[in-house]
Motif scaffolding. Structure first.
Motif, PDB file in Angstrom:
ATOM      1  N   LEU A  27       0.806  -1.216   0.000  1.00  0.00           N
ATOM      2  CA  LEU A  27       0.000   0.000   0.000  1.00  0.00           C
ATOM      3  C   LEU A  27       0.845   1.275   0.000  1.00  0.00           C
ATOM      4  CD1 LEU A  27      -2.869  -0.845   2.520  1.00  0.00           C
ATOM      5  CD2 LEU A  27      -3.054  -0.546   0.055  1.00  0.00           C
ATOM      6  N   ALA A  28       2.020   1.202   0.613  1.00  0.00           N
ATOM      7  CA  ALA A  28       2.848   2.396   0.757  1.00  0.00           C
ATOM      8  C   ALA A  28       3.143   3.062  -0.577  1.00  0.00           C
ATOM      9  CB  ALA A  28       4.152   2.043   1.481  1.00  0.00           C
ATOM     10  N   ASP A  29       3.370   2.273  -1.620  1.00  0.00           N
ATOM     11  CA  ASP A  29       3.687   2.823  -2.941  1.00  0.00           C
ATOM     12  C   ASP A  29       2.761   2.258  -4.013  1.00  0.00           C
ATOM     13  OD1 ASP A  29       5.963   4.533  -2.291  1.00  0.00           O
ATOM     14  OD2 ASP A  29       7.015   2.669  -1.825  1.00  0.00           O
ATOM     15  N   ASP A  33      -3.504   1.790 -12.345  1.00  0.00           N
ATOM     16  CA  ASP A  33      -3.320   2.235 -13.735  1.00  0.00           C
ATOM     17  C   ASP A  33      -2.230   3.301 -13.838  1.00  0.00           C
ATOM     18  OD1 ASP A  33      -5.362   0.532 -14.559  1.00  0.00           O
ATOM     19  OD2 ASP A  33      -6.913   2.058 -14.263  1.00  0.00           O
ATOM     20  N   GLY A  34      -1.178   3.102 -13.054  1.00  0.00           N
ATOM     21  CA  GLY A  34      -0.035   4.007 -13.107  1.00  0.00           C
ATOM     22  C   GLY A  34      -0.186   5.275 -12.278  1.00  0.00           C
ATOM     23  N   VAL A  35      -1.324   5.457 -11.639  1.00  0.00           N
ATOM     24  CA  VAL A  35      -1.551   6.656 -10.811  1.00  0.00           C
ATOM     25  C   VAL A  35      -1.400   6.266  -9.338  1.00  0.00           C
ATOM     26  CG1 VAL A  35      -3.170   8.473 -10.177  1.00  0.00           C
ATOM     27  CG2 VAL A  35      -3.149   7.571 -12.521  1.00  0.00           C
ATOM     28  N   PRO A  36      -0.434   6.852  -8.620  1.00  0.00           N
ATOM     29  CA  PRO A  36      -0.219   6.495  -7.210  1.00  0.00           C
ATOM     30  C   PRO A  36      -1.442   6.819  -6.350  1.00  0.00           C
ATOM     31  CG  PRO A  36       1.643   7.740  -8.091  1.00  0.00           C
ATOM     32  CD  PRO A  36       0.554   7.847  -9.102  1.00  0.00           C
ATOM     33  N   GLU A  41      -6.650   8.059  -0.018  1.00  0.00           N
ATOM     34  CA  GLU A  41      -7.024   6.729  -0.499  1.00  0.00           C
ATOM     35  C   GLU A  41      -6.362   5.637   0.328  1.00  0.00           C
ATOM     36  OE1 GLU A  41      -7.893   7.701  -5.236  1.00  0.00           O
ATOM     37  OE2 GLU A  41      -5.842   7.259  -4.547  1.00  0.00           O
ATOM     38  N   ARG A  42      -5.099   5.850   0.695  1.00  0.00           N
ATOM     39  CA  ARG A  42      -4.429   4.866   1.555  1.00  0.00           C
ATOM     40  C   ARG A  42      -5.111   4.793   2.915  1.00  0.00           C
ATOM     41  NH1 ARG A  42       0.337   6.872  -0.950  1.00  0.00           N
ATOM     42  NH2 ARG A  42       0.533   8.471   0.671  1.00  0.00           N
ATOM     43  N   GLY A  43      -5.435   5.955   3.472  1.00  0.00           N
ATOM     44  CA  GLY A  43      -6.093   5.993   4.776  1.00  0.00           C
ATOM     45  C   GLY A  43      -7.473   5.362   4.738  1.00  0.00           C
ATOM     46  N   THR A  44      -8.211   5.625   3.675  1.00  0.00           N
ATOM     47  CA  THR A  44      -9.549   5.056   3.532  1.00  0.00           C
ATOM     48  C   THR A  44      -9.481   3.536   3.413  1.00  0.00           C
ATOM     49  OG1 THR A  44     -10.350   7.059   2.438  1.00  0.00           O
ATOM     50  CG2 THR A  44     -11.654   5.073   2.144  1.00  0.00           C
TER      51      THR A  44
END
Length: 222
Positions: A27-29, A33-36, A41-44
């Motif tokens: 999840l960190a990186d 579709d190529g968009v980080p 979004e990570r928190g959710t």
């Protein structure tokens, strides 16, 4: 939720500095579709994992306990297994508890293409509600669907979803938790006694139990 997001970013930073073979490192990186993924979004995603993994499994365990209390013949059947840890009956009991409990009542999905389901036309963009609890009691799939049978096989329940990209990410952990619970219960408890009315959660989304008064009578030597 803001504290969860902040915690996720601290974890992500730690994993970038010291990667490990775990979900947080992915999840960190992560990117789609190529968009980080963004911080939000990570928190959710972490918030979803925390809620989904806790809210559903605890209700599955409670429903399983109630079912075994109300079906003492099935509980006796489970306890009678001489080698429960390696018994196929424990495997089928886990799946029946998951089918029977079905903590997630429904989800809504959006059709991405025009299609047809059982003769009903579905257009792209239509909202479709999937009732998992109804599917788990479908007589076309389960003989005697309203009977709690810990030896039921096959057991093609959809408690974790019907497959594809929406299949529950935590299904293996949930199965392990139910398995450990049943194994410990059968080993240490001789009889499960409900001492009052089981109060259900007032919700059409979560099939939950709010209160379950119960006495666990210990097995000899437990």
């Amino acid at each position: 939720s803001l504290k969860v997001f902040e915690h996720m970013e601290r974890l992500a930073a730690a994993r970038r500095a010291d990667p490990a073979a775990d979900l947080l490192t992915v999840l960190a990186d992560a990117s789609v579709d190529g968009v980080p993924l963004t911080e939000r979004e990570r928190g959710t995603f972490l918030l979803l994992l925390l809620i989904a993994g806790n809210e559903t499994t605890r209700h599955a365990l409670t429903h399983g306990l109630v079912a075994l209390a109300r079906h003492p013949d099935q509980y006796a059947r489970l306890r009678a297994e001489p080698e429960l840890a390696t018994s196929p009956l424990l495997d089928t009991a886990v799946e029946e508890v998951l089918r029977w409990s079905c903590p997630q009542v429904h989800f809504r999905r959006t059709a991405t293409i025009d299609t047809e389901i059982d003769g009903v036309a579905i257009a792209a963009g239509d909202k479709v509600v999937t009732w998992y609890i109804a599917a788990n009691h479908d007589p076309a799939q389960f003989p005697d669907p309203h009977v709690f049978d810990i030896g039921r096989t096959p057991n093609r329940h959809v408690t974790f979803g019907g497959g594809g990209p929406h299949l529950c990410l935590g299904q293996w952990m949930a199965r392990l938790e139910v398995r450990v619970f049943l194994q410990a219960l059968a080993r240490r408890v001789e009889r499960i006694e409900l001492t009052g009315e089981v109060e259900r959660l007032r919700s059409n989304f979560i099939n939950g139990v709010k209160r379950c008064p119960v006495v666990l009578h210990p097995a000899a030597g437990a």
